[in-house]
Motif scaffolding. Structure first.
Motif, PDB file in Angstrom:
ATOM      1  N   PRO A  83     -10.906  -2.998 -22.330  1.00  0.00           N
ATOM      2  CA  PRO A  83     -11.288  -3.694 -23.575  1.00  0.00           C
ATOM      3  C   PRO A  83     -11.548  -2.743 -24.731  1.00  0.00           C
ATOM      4  N   TRP A  84     -12.064  -1.554 -24.444  1.00  0.00           N
ATOM      5  CA  TRP A  84     -12.334  -0.585 -25.493  1.00  0.00           C
ATOM      6  C   TRP A  84     -11.046   0.059 -25.992  1.00  0.00           C
ATOM      7  N   LYS A  85     -10.072   0.200 -25.095  1.00  0.00           N
ATOM      8  CA  LYS A  85      -8.752   0.655 -25.534  1.00  0.00           C
ATOM      9  C   LYS A  85      -8.142  -0.337 -26.517  1.00  0.00           C
ATOM     10  N   VAL A  86      -8.265  -1.617 -26.182  1.00  0.00           N
ATOM     11  CA  VAL A  86      -7.698  -2.655 -27.048  1.00  0.00           C
ATOM     12  C   VAL A  86      -8.420  -2.675 -28.399  1.00  0.00           C
ATOM     13  N   LEU A  87      -9.749  -2.551 -28.380  1.00  0.00           N
ATOM     14  CA  LEU A  87     -10.509  -2.523 -29.629  1.00  0.00           C
ATOM     15  C   LEU A  87     -10.130  -1.317 -30.472  1.00  0.00           C
ATOM     16  N   HIS A  88     -10.019  -0.160 -29.830  1.00  0.00           N
ATOM     17  CA  HIS A  88      -9.619   1.060 -30.547  1.00  0.00           C
ATOM     18  C   HIS A  88      -8.242   0.882 -31.173  1.00  0.00           C
ATOM     19  N   GLY A  89      -7.298   0.351 -30.391  1.00  0.00           N
ATOM     20  CA  GLY A  89      -5.950   0.136 -30.911  1.00  0.00           C
ATOM     21  C   GLY A  89      -5.916  -0.881 -32.039  1.00  0.00           C
ATOM     22  N   ALA A  90      -6.734  -1.940 -31.926  1.00  0.00           N
ATOM     23  CA  ALA A  90      -6.753  -2.976 -32.960  1.00  0.00           C
ATOM     24  C   ALA A  90      -7.341  -2.448 -34.264  1.00  0.00           C
ATOM     25  N   LEU A  91      -8.412  -1.674 -34.169  1.00  0.00           N
ATOM     26  CA  LEU A  91      -9.022  -1.120 -35.380  1.00  0.00           C
ATOM     27  C   LEU A  91      -8.088  -0.133 -36.079  1.00  0.00           C
ATOM     28  N   THR A  92      -7.423   0.707 -35.295  1.00  0.00           N
ATOM     29  CA  THR A  92      -6.488   1.653 -35.919  1.00  0.00           C
ATOM     30  C   THR A  92      -5.291   0.921 -36.510  1.00  0.00           C
ATOM     31  N   LEU A  93      -4.839  -0.151 -35.857  1.00  0.00           N
ATOM     32  CA  LEU A  93      -3.730  -0.931 -36.423  1.00  0.00           C
ATOM     33  C   LEU A  93      -4.152  -1.599 -37.721  1.00  0.00           C
ATOM     34  N   ALA A  94      -5.387  -2.108 -37.772  1.00  0.00           N
ATOM     35  CA  ALA A  94      -5.890  -2.700 -39.015  1.00  0.00           C
ATOM     36  C   ALA A  94      -5.976  -1.643 -40.118  1.00  0.00           C
ATOM     37  N   ALA A  95      -6.435  -0.451 -39.755  1.00  0.00           N
ATOM     38  CA  ALA A  95      -6.508   0.640 -40.734  1.00  0.00           C
ATOM     39  C   ALA A  95      -5.123   0.998 -41.258  1.00  0.00           C
ATOM     40  N   PHE A  96      -4.154   1.069 -40.341  1.00  0.00           N
ATOM     41  CA  PHE A  96      -2.791   1.401 -40.751  1.00  0.00           C
ATOM     42  C   PHE A  96      -2.203   0.306 -41.641  1.00  0.00           C
ATOM     43  N   SER A  97      -2.486  -0.951 -41.329  1.00  0.00           N
ATOM     44  CA  SER A  97      -1.978  -2.064 -42.140  1.00  0.00           C
ATOM     45  C   SER A  97      -2.521  -1.999 -43.562  1.00  0.00           C
ATOM     46  N   LEU A  98      -3.811  -1.702 -43.708  1.00  0.00           N
ATOM     47  CA  LEU A  98      -4.385  -1.566 -45.042  1.00  0.00           C
ATOM     48  C   LEU A  98      -3.777  -0.385 -45.787  1.00  0.00           C
ATOM     49  N   ALA A  99      -3.496   0.698 -45.046  1.00  0.00           N
ATOM     50  CA  ALA A  99      -2.875   1.867 -45.688  1.00  0.00           C
ATOM     51  C   ALA A  99      -1.482   1.531 -46.214  1.00  0.00           C
ATOM     52  N   VAL A 100      -0.719   0.773 -45.439  1.00  0.00           N
ATOM     53  CA  VAL A 100       0.615   0.377 -45.881  1.00  0.00           C
ATOM     54  C   VAL A 100       0.526  -0.494 -47.134  1.00  0.00           C
ATOM     55  N   LEU A 101      -0.409  -1.439 -47.151  1.00  0.00           N
ATOM     56  CA  LEU A 101      -0.591  -2.273 -48.344  1.00  0.00           C
ATOM     57  C   LEU A 101      -1.014  -1.425 -49.541  1.00  0.00           C
ATOM     58  N   GLY A 102      -1.834  -0.407 -49.290  1.00  0.00           N
ATOM     59  CA  GLY A 102      -2.225   0.496 -50.367  1.00  0.00           C
ATOM     60  C   GLY A 102      -1.041   1.255 -50.934  1.00  0.00           C
ATOM     61  N   LEU A 103      -0.120   1.669 -50.062  1.00  0.00           N
ATOM     62  CA  LEU A 103       1.094   2.348 -50.533  1.00  0.00           C
ATOM     63  C   LEU A 103       1.988   1.397 -51.321  1.00  0.00           C
ATOM     64  N   VAL A 104       2.090   0.162 -50.854  1.00  0.00           N
ATOM     65  CA  VAL A 104       2.889  -0.836 -51.579  1.00  0.00           C
ATOM     66  C   VAL A 104       2.341  -1.012 -52.998  1.00  0.00           C
ATOM     67  N   ALA A 105       1.020  -1.064 -53.119  1.00  0.00           N
ATOM     68  CA  ALA A 105       0.402  -1.269 -54.433  1.00  0.00           C
ATOM     69  C   ALA A 105       0.735  -0.132 -55.390  1.00  0.00           C
ATOM     70  N   ASN A 144      -5.235  -0.652 -58.710  1.00  0.00           N
ATOM     71  CA  ASN A 144      -6.614  -0.526 -58.254  1.00  0.00           C
ATOM     72  C   ASN A 144      -6.801  -0.919 -56.795  1.00  0.00           C
ATOM     73  N   TRP A 145      -5.859  -1.678 -56.251  1.00  0.00           N
ATOM     74  CA  TRP A 145      -5.925  -1.977 -54.814  1.00  0.00           C
ATOM     75  C   TRP A 145      -5.698  -0.713 -53.985  1.00  0.00           C
ATOM     76  N   HIS A 146      -4.983   0.242 -54.533  1.00  0.00           N
ATOM     77  CA  HIS A 146      -4.624   1.448 -53.770  1.00  0.00           C
ATOM     78  C   HIS A 146      -5.851   2.229 -53.294  1.00  0.00           C
ATOM     79  N   PRO A 147      -6.758   2.641 -54.180  1.00  0.00           N
ATOM     80  CA  PRO A 147      -7.924   3.380 -53.679  1.00  0.00           C
ATOM     81  C   PRO A 147      -8.823   2.550 -52.774  1.00  0.00           C
ATOM     82  N   VAL A 148      -8.974   1.260 -53.076  1.00  0.00           N
ATOM     83  CA  VAL A 148      -9.847   0.421 -52.242  1.00  0.00           C
ATOM     84  C   VAL A 148      -9.287   0.292 -50.831  1.00  0.00           C
ATOM     85  N   LEU A 149      -7.999   0.022 -50.711  1.00  0.00           N
ATOM     86  CA  LEU A 149      -7.390  -0.145 -49.399  1.00  0.00           C
ATOM     87  C   LEU A 149      -7.339   1.160 -48.622  1.00  0.00           C
ATOM     88  N   MET A 150      -7.100   2.262 -49.314  1.00  0.00           N
ATOM     89  CA  MET A 150      -7.022   3.545 -48.626  1.00  0.00           C
ATOM     90  C   MET A 150      -8.388   3.997 -48.110  1.00  0.00           C
TER      91      MET A 150
END
Length: 242
Positions: free
Chosen positions: A78-100, A45-51
């Motif tokens: 600063p906006w480049k850094v924010l954009h990169g950080a948000l996409t990295l957070a999104a990618f991290s959640l996607a990886v955890l969703g795949l692990v689940a 159930n973590w998979h759909p939530v994280l994705m």
């Protein structure tokens, strides 16, 4: 196209993104048994939530960073850094969703990567990883010349929108697949449209609406950052003045 002000649209889109996360969490908690880390169905159930949270909502927010009026003037870094950080957070959640989902399948002896949903989802995450690495290398590291960044920028923008569309398609196909698997042996079949099916179908529509609105905002010329960027707009992160 209607001349909509950006701020009310952004507030509405934020509320819609919150609804997507709330709906998928409620679906998994109320109808699918909640959450756990033991490799059982509750771990799946973590998979759909994280994705949904990462690949749709956070990714959509990251795509709209440069549409925020404060990003239109002043230093772009600063906006480049924010954009990169948000996409990295999104990618991290996607990886955890795949692990689940892989751990759940492996514990139950279920084959991996046999459905269209799994092919599309994994291809989307792999494309996302390439997009993030290419964007980080081109826009935040010092070795990319200005002409290369200018050449790659429209490619980056195109694949950014493409990944969002693929993410929405992956989530919707996953919801549909889960309903078919879960309700075929239940007391009420999917074709009879039980309450869970109505709720999950509504979740799918919310995800589609969120993705369409993000893509619409990205395509709206009046909400784009003006071309006359600040002097450091092409300055990479590691050589930026402090």
């Amino acid at each position: 196209m209607l001349d909509l002000p950006f701020l009310p649209f952004c507030i509405f889109l934020g509320g819609l993104g919150f609804m997507c996360v709330a709906f998928v969490s409620a679906w998994c908690q109320h109808w699918r048994g909640g959450f756990a880390l033991d490799g059982g169905i509750e771990m799946f159930n973590w998979h759909p939530v994280l994705m949904v949270t990462g690949m749709v909502v956070l990714y959509g927010a990251a795509a709209l960073v440069y549409r925020l009026p404060p990003a239109w003037s002043g230093p772009k870094l600063p906006w480049k850094v924010l954009h990169g950080a948000l996409t990295l957070a999104a990618f991290s959640l996607a990886v955890l969703g795949l692990v689940a989902v892989f751990r759940f399948h492996n514990n139950r002896g279920t084959p991996n990567m046999y459905s269209l949903h799994s092919w599309l989802g994994l291809a989307t995450v792999l494309l996302f990883s390439c997009q993030w690495l290419a964007g980080f290398s081109a826009f935040l590291l010092p070795w990319a010349p200005a002409w290369l960044r200018a050449l790659y920028k429209p490619v980056h923008v195109f694949f950014g929108s493409t990944i969002l569309m693929l993410s929405v398609a992956s989530c919707v196909s996953g919801i549909n697949e889960k309903l078919f698997f879960s309700l075929r042996n239940g007391t009420t079949e999917y074709k009879c449209l039980p309450a869970e099916a109505v709720f999950a179908n509504t979740l799918g529509l919310l995800i589609i609406l969120f993705g369409v609105l993000v893509l619409g905002a990205l395509a709206r010329p009046s909400w784009k950052r003006p071309d006359a960027d600040s002097p450091d707009s092409c300055q990479p992160l590691l050589t930026a003045e402090r």
